[in-house]
Scaffold this motif. Structure first.
Motif, short mmCIF file in Angstrom:
data_model
loop_
_atom_site.label_atom_id
_atom_site.label_comp_id
_atom_site.label_asym_id
_atom_site.label_seq_id
_atom_site.Cartn_x
_atom_site.Cartn_y
_atom_site.Cartn_z
N VAL A 182 0.83 -1.20 0.00
CA VAL A 182 0.00 0.00 0.00
C VAL A 182 0.87 1.25 0.00
O VAL A 182 0.52 2.26 -0.63
CB VAL A 182 -0.96 -0.01 1.21
CG1 VAL A 182 -1.99 -1.10 1.07
CG2 VAL A 182 -0.20 -0.17 2.51
N TYR A 183 2.01 1.20 0.68
CA TYR A 183 2.92 2.34 0.66
C TYR A 183 3.52 2.52 -0.73
O TYR A 183 3.63 3.66 -1.21
CB TYR A 183 4.04 2.13 1.68
CG TYR A 183 3.59 2.06 3.11
CD1 TYR A 183 3.41 3.22 3.86
CD2 TYR A 183 3.33 0.85 3.73
CE1 TYR A 183 3.00 3.16 5.18
CE2 TYR A 183 2.92 0.78 5.05
CZ TYR A 183 2.76 1.94 5.76
OH TYR A 183 2.35 1.89 7.07
N LEU A 186 0.86 4.05 -3.12
CA LEU A 186 0.59 5.45 -2.81
C LEU A 186 1.74 6.35 -3.25
O LEU A 186 1.54 7.37 -3.91
CB LEU A 186 0.33 5.61 -1.31
CG LEU A 186 0.20 7.06 -0.82
CD1 LEU A 186 -1.09 7.68 -1.33
CD2 LEU A 186 0.26 7.13 0.70
N PRO A 225 0.35 12.49 3.00
CA PRO A 225 -0.31 11.21 2.73
C PRO A 225 0.34 10.03 3.43
O PRO A 225 -0.35 9.08 3.84
CB PRO A 225 -0.23 11.08 1.20
CG PRO A 225 0.87 11.97 0.78
CD PRO A 225 0.88 13.09 1.76
N THR A 228 -0.78 9.95 7.17
CA THR A 228 -2.16 9.47 7.27
C THR A 228 -2.25 7.97 7.02
O THR A 228 -2.92 7.23 7.76
CB THR A 228 -3.05 10.22 6.27
OG1 THR A 228 -2.94 11.63 6.50
CG2 THR A 228 -4.50 9.80 6.42
N LEU A 229 -1.56 7.51 5.97
CA LEU A 229 -1.59 6.08 5.66
C LEU A 229 -0.95 5.26 6.77
O LEU A 229 -1.47 4.19 7.14
CB LEU A 229 -0.87 5.83 4.33
CG LEU A 229 -0.75 4.37 3.90
CD1 LEU A 229 -2.12 3.75 3.71
CD2 LEU A 229 0.07 4.25 2.62
N GLU A 233 -2.67 2.28 8.83
CA GLU A 233 -2.06 0.96 8.82
C GLU A 233 -1.72 0.49 10.24
O GLU A 233 -1.78 -0.69 10.54
CB GLU A 233 -0.78 0.98 7.97
CG GLU A 233 -1.04 0.89 6.48
CD GLU A 233 -1.61 -0.47 6.10
OE1 GLU A 233 -0.90 -1.47 6.23
OE2 GLU A 233 -2.78 -0.51 5.70
N ARG A 298 -5.46 13.92 8.45
CA ARG A 298 -5.84 14.16 7.06
C ARG A 298 -6.40 15.56 6.86
O ARG A 298 -6.06 16.25 5.89
CB ARG A 298 -6.87 13.11 6.62
CG ARG A 298 -7.31 13.24 5.17
CD ARG A 298 -8.40 12.24 4.85
NE ARG A 298 -9.58 12.46 5.67
CZ ARG A 298 -10.52 13.37 5.38
NH1 ARG A 298 -10.39 14.14 4.32
NH2 ARG A 298 -11.57 13.50 6.16
#
Length: 321
Positions: A182-183, A186, A225, A228-229, A233, A298
């Motif tokens: 996911v990192y 993104l 971002p 936030t991610l 996670e 966010r």
């Protein structure tokens, strides 16, 4: 100029340097939290959990592994038959539930931080390489991402932990191996959008090396971002660690974990509900607070969201006037 006047001017002069910048940053964060009550609530709960995890040996009234069969299945202190010595009761082996919950916070938070740091670093580096250089590197990295995403993450973790010995170290590595994608996705998307920006082109024209462009000019724009991610996670990892420990493939006895305590208390759910309720509530509060903090981050780091919130506040003030 008199001494008193000079002293007044010196006192009124603004401070400079790192301490002053840190103070201004903390004051700005406090101001943002005051404007977001849910974010402030989540931050407060998360700070309490961090303090409890750090000071667990000092705060826990008993050794979490100490057994006393004479005191087994004592209810919480406020219920009939409860003991003030065990405020949240005891489990089927006479272990203090409060002490085990406090030490369980340390395990869950440590695993979450380690996994986010490892997976975030690995995924961010690969995403930067794929987005900036493109070509064959981008193709290989993204096909690896697609292949790994095709496998159910929890099932893959169960298979690996069944083959290897489940220890905190292997648990961190397995969860990180299931989360770096996911990192990478993104970061690659953001880098592709900023690759043609004027400041990147200007840095390349003046002769900056690719690594300097990536880490000095591209990476700083990923802060919002990525934070936030990583926060979201972190909540997912806490749940994944609890699930794996519940299934017996995470933290192993005599160590303690919220998921392990829920698994140990499931057979007594009707006779001793606190064995499941206390660690389950701790898991729910932790995940809720992390999600609230992620939502606040966010909004606080997105200029458009902040502008919308300011507009709503101004409209409410005009209606009140």
């Amino acid at each position: 100029m008199t001494k008193s006047t000079a002293g007044t001017l010196a006192h009124a002069a603004p401070l400079h340097g790192r301490p002053h910048e840190l103070f201004n940053a903390l004051r700005g964060i406090a101001r943002e939290l005051r404007a977001d009550k849910l974010g402030a609530f989540g931050t407060m709960i998360l700070l309490v959990l961090v303090i409890v995890a750090i000071a667990a040996p000092a705060l826990a009234p008993y050794d979490p592994a100490a057994q006393s069969l004479a005191d087994r299945l004592l209810p919480p202190a406020w219920l009939a038959g409860g003991s003030p010595a065990h405020w949240l009761g005891t489990d089927h082996l006479g272990r203090d539930v409060l002490s085990r919950t406090i030490h369980g916070a340390r395990v869950s938070l440590l695993v979450g931080v380690a996994v986010v740091a490892l997976a975030g670093t690995f995924g961010t580096v690969l995403g930067l390489v794929a987005g900036y250089f493109g070509g064959r590197a981008d193709t290989i990295i993204m096909r690896a991402v697609d292949i790994q995403v095709a496998f159910p993450a929890l099932l893959l973790a169960l298979i690996i932990l069944t083959v290897v010995k489940p220890t905190p170290g292997t648990l961190v590595i397995v969860l990180a191996a299931n989360g770096w994608m996911v990192y990478a996705r993104l970061v690659r998307g953001v880098v592709l959008s900023s690759r043609q920006s004027l400041y990147v082109e200007a840095a390349e024209i003046v002769g900056c090396r690719p690594l300097r462009v990536i880490f000095r000019h591209v990476l700083p724009n990923l802060t919002s971002p990525l934070v936030t991610l990583a926060t979201l996670e972190f909540a997912r990892i806490v749940l994944a660690e609890a699930a794996l420990s519940f299934l017996g493939l995470g933290v192993q006895p005599p160590a303690t974990s919220w998921g392990l305590d829920v698994a140990a208390g499931k057979n007594y759910i009707f006779d001793a509900w606190w064995l499941v309720t206390v660690p389950g509530t701790a898991i729910a509060l932790t995940v809720l607070s992390i999600n609230l903090v992620a939502s606040w981050i966010r909004i606080a780091t997105d200029p458009r969201e902040r502008q919308k919130r300011f507009a709503r506040g101004a409209a409410v003030s005009e209606m009140g006037a």
